[in-house]
Scaffold this motif. Structure first.
Motif, PDB file in Angstrom:
ATOM      1  N   ARG A  30       0.870  -1.178   0.000  1.00  0.00           N
ATOM      2  CA  ARG A  30       0.000   0.000   0.000  1.00  0.00           C
ATOM      3  C   ARG A  30       0.908   1.230   0.000  1.00  0.00           C
ATOM      4  N   LEU A  31       0.694   2.094  -0.985  1.00  0.00           N
ATOM      5  CA  LEU A  31       1.498   3.304  -1.127  1.00  0.00           C
ATOM      6  C   LEU A  31       0.647   4.536  -0.854  1.00  0.00           C
ATOM      7  N   THR A  32       1.230   5.501  -0.178  1.00  0.00           N
ATOM      8  CA  THR A  32       0.607   6.811  -0.026  1.00  0.00           C
ATOM      9  C   THR A  32       1.485   7.818  -0.740  1.00  0.00           C
ATOM     10  N   VAL A  58      -7.673   4.274  -3.343  1.00  0.00           N
ATOM     11  CA  VAL A  58      -8.536   3.675  -2.315  1.00  0.00           C
ATOM     12  C   VAL A  58      -8.807   4.649  -1.166  1.00  0.00           C
ATOM     13  N   GLU A  59      -7.947   5.656  -1.031  1.00  0.00           N
ATOM     14  CA  GLU A  59      -8.159   6.688  -0.022  1.00  0.00           C
ATOM     15  C   GLU A  59      -7.595   8.011  -0.532  1.00  0.00           C
ATOM     16  N   THR A  66      -3.897   7.204  -1.593  1.00  0.00           N
ATOM     17  CA  THR A  66      -3.360   5.890  -1.256  1.00  0.00           C
ATOM     18  C   THR A  66      -3.844   4.863  -2.265  1.00  0.00           C
ATOM     19  N   VAL A  67      -2.945   3.949  -2.638  1.00  0.00           N
ATOM     20  CA  VAL A  67      -3.267   2.908  -3.615  1.00  0.00           C
ATOM     21  C   VAL A  67      -2.767   1.566  -3.107  1.00  0.00           C
ATOM     22  N   ASP A  68      -3.437   0.499  -3.522  1.00  0.00           N
ATOM     23  CA  ASP A  68      -2.987  -0.863  -3.231  1.00  0.00           C
ATOM     24  C   ASP A  68      -2.276  -1.423  -4.457  1.00  0.00           C
ATOM     25  N   VAL A  69      -1.229  -2.200  -4.220  1.00  0.00           N
ATOM     26  CA  VAL A  69      -0.427  -2.772  -5.303  1.00  0.00           C
ATOM     27  C   VAL A  69      -0.300  -4.277  -5.081  1.00  0.00           C
ATOM     28  N   MET A  70      -0.641  -5.076  -6.106  1.00  0.00           N
ATOM     29  CA  MET A  70      -0.574  -6.530  -5.954  1.00  0.00           C
ATOM     30  C   MET A  70       0.802  -7.064  -6.345  1.00  0.00           C
ATOM     31  N   ALA A  71       1.026  -8.341  -6.056  1.00  0.00           N
ATOM     32  CA  ALA A  71       2.340  -8.961  -6.230  1.00  0.00           C
ATOM     33  C   ALA A  71       2.838  -8.892  -7.673  1.00  0.00           C
ATOM     34  N   GLU A  72       1.969  -9.116  -8.658  1.00  0.00           N
ATOM     35  CA  GLU A  72       2.385  -9.080 -10.061  1.00  0.00           C
ATOM     36  C   GLU A  72       2.968  -7.726 -10.424  1.00  0.00           C
TER      37      GLU A  72
END
Length: 219
Positions: A30-32, A58-59, A66-72
């Protein structure tokens, strides 16, 4: 979808890594990010390209998102190496009335490349980037490529050692003073790893041209 025209340089405020895959790599992150311009009119669910990677908000809190980042994404791009304080290129997704000043950029990074040489001139800088043969085959002189989310024109492409998978390919791009100032490429030097997205039309063309061959081979 994006155009590859960077709106501002943002700054990573916080990076939180979650879990791991087989104990070797983060499973997600998760990055801000601080970016006053791109956050001025975005909300939950909107897309922002972060150094060429399309991520979903996402926020939002004032000038940060803020964003979510998956493994790929962590595996295929430079996002997994980001730390608090790092600068990133930011661009909001296009609208039906947006000028298409660059080229069609999906924000689906294909892989990375490494800057091998930079030659500075008064009116522009020429940057040489080395990448895999897998990506190199989609590049063409005077074609388009997105480097860390920046729409750029390919000067030339050289297949190293005949384009073998071991040696890869090298290509050149040029950046004008505006790009030096407005993007992170202004500070890129030899050894800098960058995100690359090739022209999606080249990938579709290859798929269409090889579909018949694959069918005959499996028949």
């Amino acid at each position: 979808m994006f155009t590859g025209i960077v709106e501002e340089r943002g700054r990573i405020v916080d990076v939180h890594l979650d879990g791991s895959d087989a104990g070797t790599a983060p499973g997600s992150a998760r990055l801000t990010v601080h970016g006053p311009k791109v956050t001025s009119d975005v909300g939950h669910g909107d897309s922002i390209a972060v150094s060429g990677v399309c991520l979903t908000v996402v926020e939002r809190d004032g000038d940060t998102f803020t964003v979510d980042v998956m493994a790929e994404t962590l595996r295929r791009t430079t996002v997994g190496a980001l730390a608090a304080g790092d600068e990133v290129n930011l661009e909001r997704s296009v609208t039906p009335t947006t000028r298409l000043g660059g080229h069609i950029v999906q924000g689906h990074v294909d892989g990375t490349g490494t800057v091998v040489r930079r030659t500075e001139h008064p009116a522009y800088d020429e940057i040489r980037i080395r990448t895999s043969a897998e990506l190199g085959r989609y590049l063409a002189a005077k074609g388009s490529v997105a480097v860390d989310g920046i729409s750029l024109t390919v000067i030339d492409v050289v297949d190293l050692d005949g384009g073998s998978s071991d040696e890869g390919a090298e290509f050149g791009i040029g950046i004008i003073p505006e790009t030096r100032t407005a993007t992170t490429l202004g500070a890129a030097r030899a050894g800098t790893v960058v995100n690359l997205e090739v022209d999606v039309m080249a990938k579709y063309a290859e798929r269409l041209l090889t579909a018949g061959t694959r069918k005959r081979e499996t028949a």
